[in-house]
Design a protein around this motif. Structure first.
Motif, PDB file in Angstrom:
ATOM      1  N   ARG A 171      -2.068   8.771  14.310  1.00 24.16           N
ATOM      2  CA  ARG A 171      -1.820   7.836  15.401  1.00 24.16           C
ATOM      3  C   ARG A 171      -2.895   6.748  15.454  1.00 24.16           C
ATOM      4  NH1 ARG A 171      -0.275  12.788  17.926  1.00 24.16           N
ATOM      5  NH2 ARG A 171       1.940  12.832  18.381  1.00 24.16           N
ATOM      6  N   ARG A 172      -4.056   7.063  14.917  1.00 29.17           N
ATOM      7  CA  ARG A 172      -5.117   6.061  14.810  1.00 29.17           C
ATOM      8  C   ARG A 172      -4.989   5.440  13.419  1.00 29.17           C
ATOM      9  NH1 ARG A 172     -10.612   8.949  16.515  1.00 29.17           N
ATOM     10  NH2 ARG A 172     -11.295   6.768  16.433  1.00 29.17           N
ATOM     11  N   ARG A 173      -4.262   4.355  13.355  1.00 29.25           N
ATOM     12  CA  ARG A 173      -3.841   3.822  12.059  1.00 29.25           C
ATOM     13  C   ARG A 173      -5.011   3.442  11.163  1.00 29.25           C
ATOM     14  NH1 ARG A 173       1.359   3.346  11.458  1.00 29.25           N
ATOM     15  NH2 ARG A 173       2.732   3.343  13.262  1.00 29.25           N
ATOM     16  N   ILE A 174      -6.169   3.181  11.775  1.00 26.53           N
ATOM     17  CA  ILE A 174      -7.319   2.841  10.956  1.00 26.53           C
ATOM     18  C   ILE A 174      -7.767   4.016  10.085  1.00 26.53           C
ATOM     19  CG2 ILE A 174      -9.050   3.518  12.666  1.00 26.53           C
ATOM     20  CD1 ILE A 174     -10.676   1.072  11.803  1.00 26.53           C
ATOM     21  N   LEU A 175      -7.389   5.264  10.496  1.00 26.37           N
ATOM     22  CA  LEU A 175      -7.760   6.454   9.746  1.00 26.37           C
ATOM     23  C   LEU A 175      -6.723   6.863   8.717  1.00 26.37           C
ATOM     24  CD1 LEU A 175      -9.159   8.696  12.632  1.00 26.37           C
ATOM     25  CD2 LEU A 175     -10.451   7.298  11.019  1.00 26.37           C
ATOM     26  N   ARG A 176      -5.515   6.328   8.821  1.00 28.07           N
ATOM     27  CA  ARG A 176      -4.437   6.821   7.988  1.00 28.07           C
ATOM     28  C   ARG A 176      -4.636   6.513   6.510  1.00 28.07           C
ATOM     29  NH1 ARG A 176       2.081   5.769   8.178  1.00 28.07           N
ATOM     30  NH2 ARG A 176       2.653   7.917   7.704  1.00 28.07           N
ATOM     31  N   ALA A 206      -5.808   8.536   1.101  1.00 29.90           N
ATOM     32  CA  ALA A 206      -6.598   8.365  -0.118  1.00 29.90           C
ATOM     33  C   ALA A 206      -7.395   9.637  -0.424  1.00 29.90           C
ATOM     34  CB  ALA A 206      -7.532   7.170   0.033  1.00 29.90           C
ATOM     35  N   ALA A 207      -7.935  10.276   0.615  1.00 33.75           N
ATOM     36  CA  ALA A 207      -8.681  11.519   0.413  1.00 33.75           C
ATOM     37  C   ALA A 207      -7.780  12.620  -0.136  1.00 33.75           C
ATOM     38  CB  ALA A 207      -9.322  11.964   1.725  1.00 33.75           C
ATOM     39  N   LEU A 208      -6.556  12.717   0.377  1.00 35.40           N
ATOM     40  CA  LEU A 208      -5.629  13.731  -0.110  1.00 35.40           C
ATOM     41  C   LEU A 208      -5.279  13.499  -1.576  1.00 35.40           C
ATOM     42  CD1 LEU A 208      -3.208  14.097   2.944  1.00 35.40           C
ATOM     43  CD2 LEU A 208      -5.203  15.480   2.355  1.00 35.40           C
ATOM     44  N   LEU A 209      -5.047  12.247  -1.943  1.00 41.06           N
ATOM     45  CA  LEU A 209      -4.752  11.941  -3.341  1.00 41.06           C
ATOM     46  C   LEU A 209      -5.943  12.258  -4.240  1.00 41.06           C
ATOM     47  CD1 LEU A 209      -2.763   8.571  -3.175  1.00 41.06           C
ATOM     48  CD2 LEU A 209      -1.893  10.835  -3.773  1.00 41.06           C
ATOM     49  N   PHE A 210      -7.148  11.964  -3.763  1.00 42.13           N
ATOM     50  CA  PHE A 210      -8.343  12.244  -4.567  1.00 42.13           C
ATOM     51  C   PHE A 210      -8.493  13.744  -4.786  1.00 42.13           C
ATOM     52  CE2 PHE A 210     -12.882  13.082  -5.106  1.00 42.13           C
ATOM     53  CZ  PHE A 210     -13.179  12.227  -6.161  1.00 42.13           C
ATOM     54  N   ASN A 211      -8.263  14.533  -3.754  1.00 39.49           N
ATOM     55  CA  ASN A 211      -8.337  15.986  -3.915  1.00 39.49           C
ATOM     56  C   ASN A 211      -7.293  16.483  -4.897  1.00 39.49           C
ATOM     57  OD1 ASN A 211     -10.518  16.650  -2.384  1.00 39.49           O
ATOM     58  ND2 ASN A 211      -9.404  17.673  -0.757  1.00 39.49           N
ATOM     59  N   LEU A 262     -13.362  17.071  -1.386  1.00 44.83           N
ATOM     60  CA  LEU A 262     -13.245  16.666   0.011  1.00 44.83           C
ATOM     61  C   LEU A 262     -12.695  17.789   0.879  1.00 44.83           C
ATOM     62  CD1 LEU A 262     -11.900  13.016  -0.429  1.00 44.83           C
ATOM     63  CD2 LEU A 262     -14.255  13.803  -0.121  1.00 44.83           C
ATOM     64  N   PHE A 263     -12.764  19.023   0.369  1.00 45.17           N
ATOM     65  CA  PHE A 263     -12.206  20.144   1.131  1.00 45.17           C
ATOM     66  C   PHE A 263     -13.008  20.414   2.402  1.00 45.17           C
ATOM     67  CE2 PHE A 263     -12.023  24.774   1.988  1.00 45.17           C
ATOM     68  CZ  PHE A 263     -10.672  24.870   2.273  1.00 45.17           C
ATOM     69  N   VAL A 264     -14.329  20.309   2.327  1.00 45.04           N
ATOM     70  CA  VAL A 264     -15.154  20.628   3.494  1.00 45.04           C
ATOM     71  C   VAL A 264     -14.849  19.696   4.670  1.00 45.04           C
ATOM     72  CG1 VAL A 264     -17.509  20.745   4.365  1.00 45.04           C
ATOM     73  CG2 VAL A 264     -16.969  21.730   2.144  1.00 45.04           C
ATOM     74  N   LEU A 310       0.825  -1.206   0.000  1.00 46.71           N
ATOM     75  CA  LEU A 310       0.000   0.000   0.000  1.00 46.71           C
ATOM     76  C   LEU A 310       0.860   1.257   0.000  1.00 46.71           C
ATOM     77  CD1 LEU A 310      -2.856  -1.014   2.472  1.00 46.71           C
ATOM     78  CD2 LEU A 310      -3.018  -0.732   0.002  1.00 46.71           C
ATOM     79  N   GLY A 311       1.975   1.197   0.760  1.00 42.70           N
ATOM     80  CA  GLY A 311       2.869   2.344   0.764  1.00 42.70           C
ATOM     81  C   GLY A 311       3.472   2.608  -0.597  1.00 42.70           C
ATOM     82  N   ALA A 312       3.894   1.536  -1.272  1.00 42.18           N
ATOM     83  CA  ALA A 312       4.455   1.686  -2.616  1.00 42.18           C
ATOM     84  C   ALA A 312       3.404   2.218  -3.581  1.00 42.18           C
ATOM     85  CB  ALA A 312       4.988   0.338  -3.102  1.00 42.18           C
ATOM     86  N   LEU A 313       2.160   1.746  -3.435  1.00 45.56           N
ATOM     87  CA  LEU A 313       1.085   2.240  -4.302  1.00 45.56           C
ATOM     88  C   LEU A 313       0.832   3.726  -4.067  1.00 45.56           C
ATOM     89  CD1 LEU A 313      -1.136   1.536  -6.350  1.00 45.56           C
ATOM     90  CD2 LEU A 313      -2.629   0.977  -4.417  1.00 45.56           C
ATOM     91  N   PHE A 314       0.853   4.151  -2.785  1.00 49.12           N
ATOM     92  CA  PHE A 314       0.638   5.563  -2.473  1.00 49.12           C
ATOM     93  C   PHE A 314       1.710   6.431  -3.124  1.00 49.12           C
ATOM     94  CE2 PHE A 314       1.851   9.176   0.202  1.00 49.12           C
ATOM     95  CZ  PHE A 314       0.659   9.885   0.237  1.00 49.12           C
ATOM     96  N   TRP A 315       2.975   6.082  -2.930  1.00 52.43           N
ATOM     97  CA  TRP A 315       4.052   6.908  -3.475  1.00 52.43           C
ATOM     98  C   TRP A 315       4.090   6.847  -5.005  1.00 52.43           C
ATOM     99  CZ3 TRP A 315       5.824  10.626  -0.750  1.00 52.43           C
ATOM    100  CH2 TRP A 315       5.881  10.523   0.642  1.00 52.43           C
ATOM    101  N   ALA A 316       3.687   5.722  -5.585  1.00 53.36           N
ATOM    102  CA  ALA A 316       3.599   5.654  -7.039  1.00 53.36           C
ATOM    103  C   ALA A 316       2.519   6.601  -7.558  1.00 53.36           C
ATOM    104  CB  ALA A 316       3.312   4.221  -7.480  1.00 53.36           C
ATOM    105  N   ALA A 317       1.377   6.659  -6.835  1.00 50.86           N
ATOM    106  CA  ALA A 317       0.313   7.577  -7.243  1.00 50.86           C
ATOM    107  C   ALA A 317       0.759   9.025  -7.097  1.00 50.86           C
ATOM    108  CB  ALA A 317      -0.944   7.322  -6.400  1.00 50.86           C
TER     109      ALA A 317
END
Length: 482
Positions: A345-350, A355-360, A273-275, A20-27
């Motif tokens: 710190r709440r890894r379930i939210l990370r 993904a939201a930041l990439l979508f924006n 997703l700005f709001v 998942l980390g590699a996919l994030f940085w590739a995106a």
């Protein structure tokens, strides 16, 4: 470096996290490459992307040739409704053969955008944000800054850099006297570039209300900086007040429908997703890095910018969403970066957060497109036709009185040129404006005389090209038909 995602311990569970980390940085790399390619195409675009771009190029050449935007005898040919800083900077660089035209000034503005993003990264890291969050938010901001004025040859990018640095220096260095003094100088220079950036001084002053000693030091430093600027303007640009006040009051038409349209473009199209990100940024805040006043400052700055956009700048004719991005979204992004340090710190939210930041960032990239840059655009076809006229021209008429430009025929200039300010003089000016500015009669007389000379040159059958140094009073069809 630990990849974003699930912790790579506990047996084989690290493999999905690494993937998942590699996919994030590739995106991130793919979106960044797309943004950089688009930015490079903007920089190398052979025709103006905004009416004022040729004006800025010609102003730089005029200053490089020893002329002054503050010399009333050269008006309207050397006037500009922006501050004197940008022509001085580009004119200085033009003396060394750089920033004399569109490409050089777009490169300059691109460098300012890079420094803005670097400063954002420093502030975000100061608040404890991870590099993954910095990359996602920074890419989103980069795409937003590419949407409209900032990447082209205008004072927006240098002014925004100075404004943002004025807010960032006390945050990064601490609110010691030296940092507050530097901030005061930066805000003053920003105002000399584009006047509304002096708002940064008010932002910082409000953030210092709970610290009277620091507030007093900053206000004193800001008063000294503004006093020095006023003394310089009195000698070198005594009519700057005419330019700024007339242009700003003429430009603010308070069109609420236009403001709502701009909000929809940013909130609905460029940042869907700005709001929710804004709501998170306005939450309890980051727990890392700095004092409570530092953590609350960026939220205050963003809220003030949003209020100014909604009630004042959002209805400005021609402003589009530039003010919203510069004065509100940018400081809110710093605030949200700090909030992310707690959310991560709440890894379930990370994962959803990144993904939201990439979508924006992807959504903002879709909006970052000048319609005139479309290969099938009639605007592009019109500019190509105008370039053909330039290529065939034998005896250009330079209505700007800058004879030094006659030898340089590489840049087609129509309907724009030097006089950004004179468009405010074609309508009668009455009431309080005339009471405050008694020399308006002189300026309007000079403008009418200039307009008459240019029209005569345009209608002269012996003229096969006119480079019009005005902001929007002669259409392309007039020039092409001459």
């Amino acid at each position: 470096m630990r990849a974003p995602g699930v912790s790579p311990d506990r047996g084989g569970r690290g493999v999905p996290a690494l993937a998942l980390g590699a996919l994030f940085w590739a995106a991130v790399a793919a979106l960044l490459a797309q943004a950089l390619l688009f930015h490079a195409r903007l920089i190398g675009y052979p025709f103006p992307l905004d009416l004022s771009e040729p004006a800025q190029a010609l102003l730089a050449r005029g200053v490089a040739g020893g002329l002054s935007t503050g010399d009333v005898s050269l008006w309207p040919g050397m006037s500009s409704h922006y501050g004197p800083l940008y022509p001085l900077l580009t004119g200085f660089l033009c003396r060394f053969g750089w920033a004399c035209g569109l490409v050089g000034q777009r490169l300059l503005c691109g460098g300012c955008i890079a420094l803005i993003l670097a400063l954002f990264a420093a502030c975000a890291r100061r608040l404890g944000a991870s590099w993954a969050v910095v990359a996602g938010l920074g890419l989103w901001l980069y795409e937003l800054l590419l949407v409209h004025f900032t990447p082209i040859s205008r004072p927006d990018a240098p002014g925004l850099l100075l404004f943002f640095a004025g807010l960032g220096v006390p945050f990064l260095w601490g609110r010691r006297p030296a940092a507050l003094g530097v901030a005061a100088v930066l805000f003053t220079l920003a105002a000399l570039d584009k006047v509304y950036f002096i708002l940064g001084a008010g932002y910082l002053a409000l953030a210092l209300l709970s610290r009277p000693r620091d507030l007093l030091m900053f206000c004193g430093a800001q008063a000294l900086a503004l006093g020095a600027a006023a003394a310089w303007l009195r000698v070198h640009d005594p009519m700057w007040g005419y330019v700024v006040v007339l242009n700003q009051t003429h430009n603010l038409n308070f069109d609420r429908g236009h403001m709502l349209l701009q909000l929809w473009v940013v909130l609905g199209l460029a940042s869907p997703l700005f709001v929710p990100l804004l709501a998170a940024a306005w939450g309890r805040g980051a727990e890392a890095g700095g004092e409570a006043g530092d953590r609350d400052g960026w939220g205050l700055y963003g809220a003030l910018g949003l209020a100014l956009f909604v009630f004042v700048f959002g209805g400005a004719r021609g402003g589009l969403f530039t003010y919203l991005i510069q004065l509100s979204v940018l400081p809110f992004a710093v605030r949200f970066a700090g909030t992310c340090a707690r959310l991560e710190r709440r890894r379930i939210l990370r994962g959803p957060l990144l993904a939201a930041l990439l979508f924006n960032a992807w959504a903002a990239g879709r909006v970052a497109l000048h319609h005139g840059f479309d290969p099938g655009s009639p605007v592009l076809a019109q500019w190509r036709k105008a370039a053909g006229v330039v290529a065939l021209s034998r005896a250009p008429v330079l209505s700007s009185d800058l004879a030094l430009l006659a030898a340089d025929r590489g840049l087609p200039v129509y309907d724009t040129g030097l006089s950004d300010f004179s468009w405010t003089l074609h309508t009668p000016v009455t009431g309080w404006k005339r009471w405050i500015f008694p020399r308006l009669d002189l300026l309007q007389a000079r403008w009418r005389a200039w307009r008459g000379r240019t029209r005569a040159a345009l209608e002269d059958p012996r003229t096969d090209l006119v480079e019009v140094s005005d902001y929007g009073h002669f259409g392309f069809q007039d020039v092409l038909a001459s």
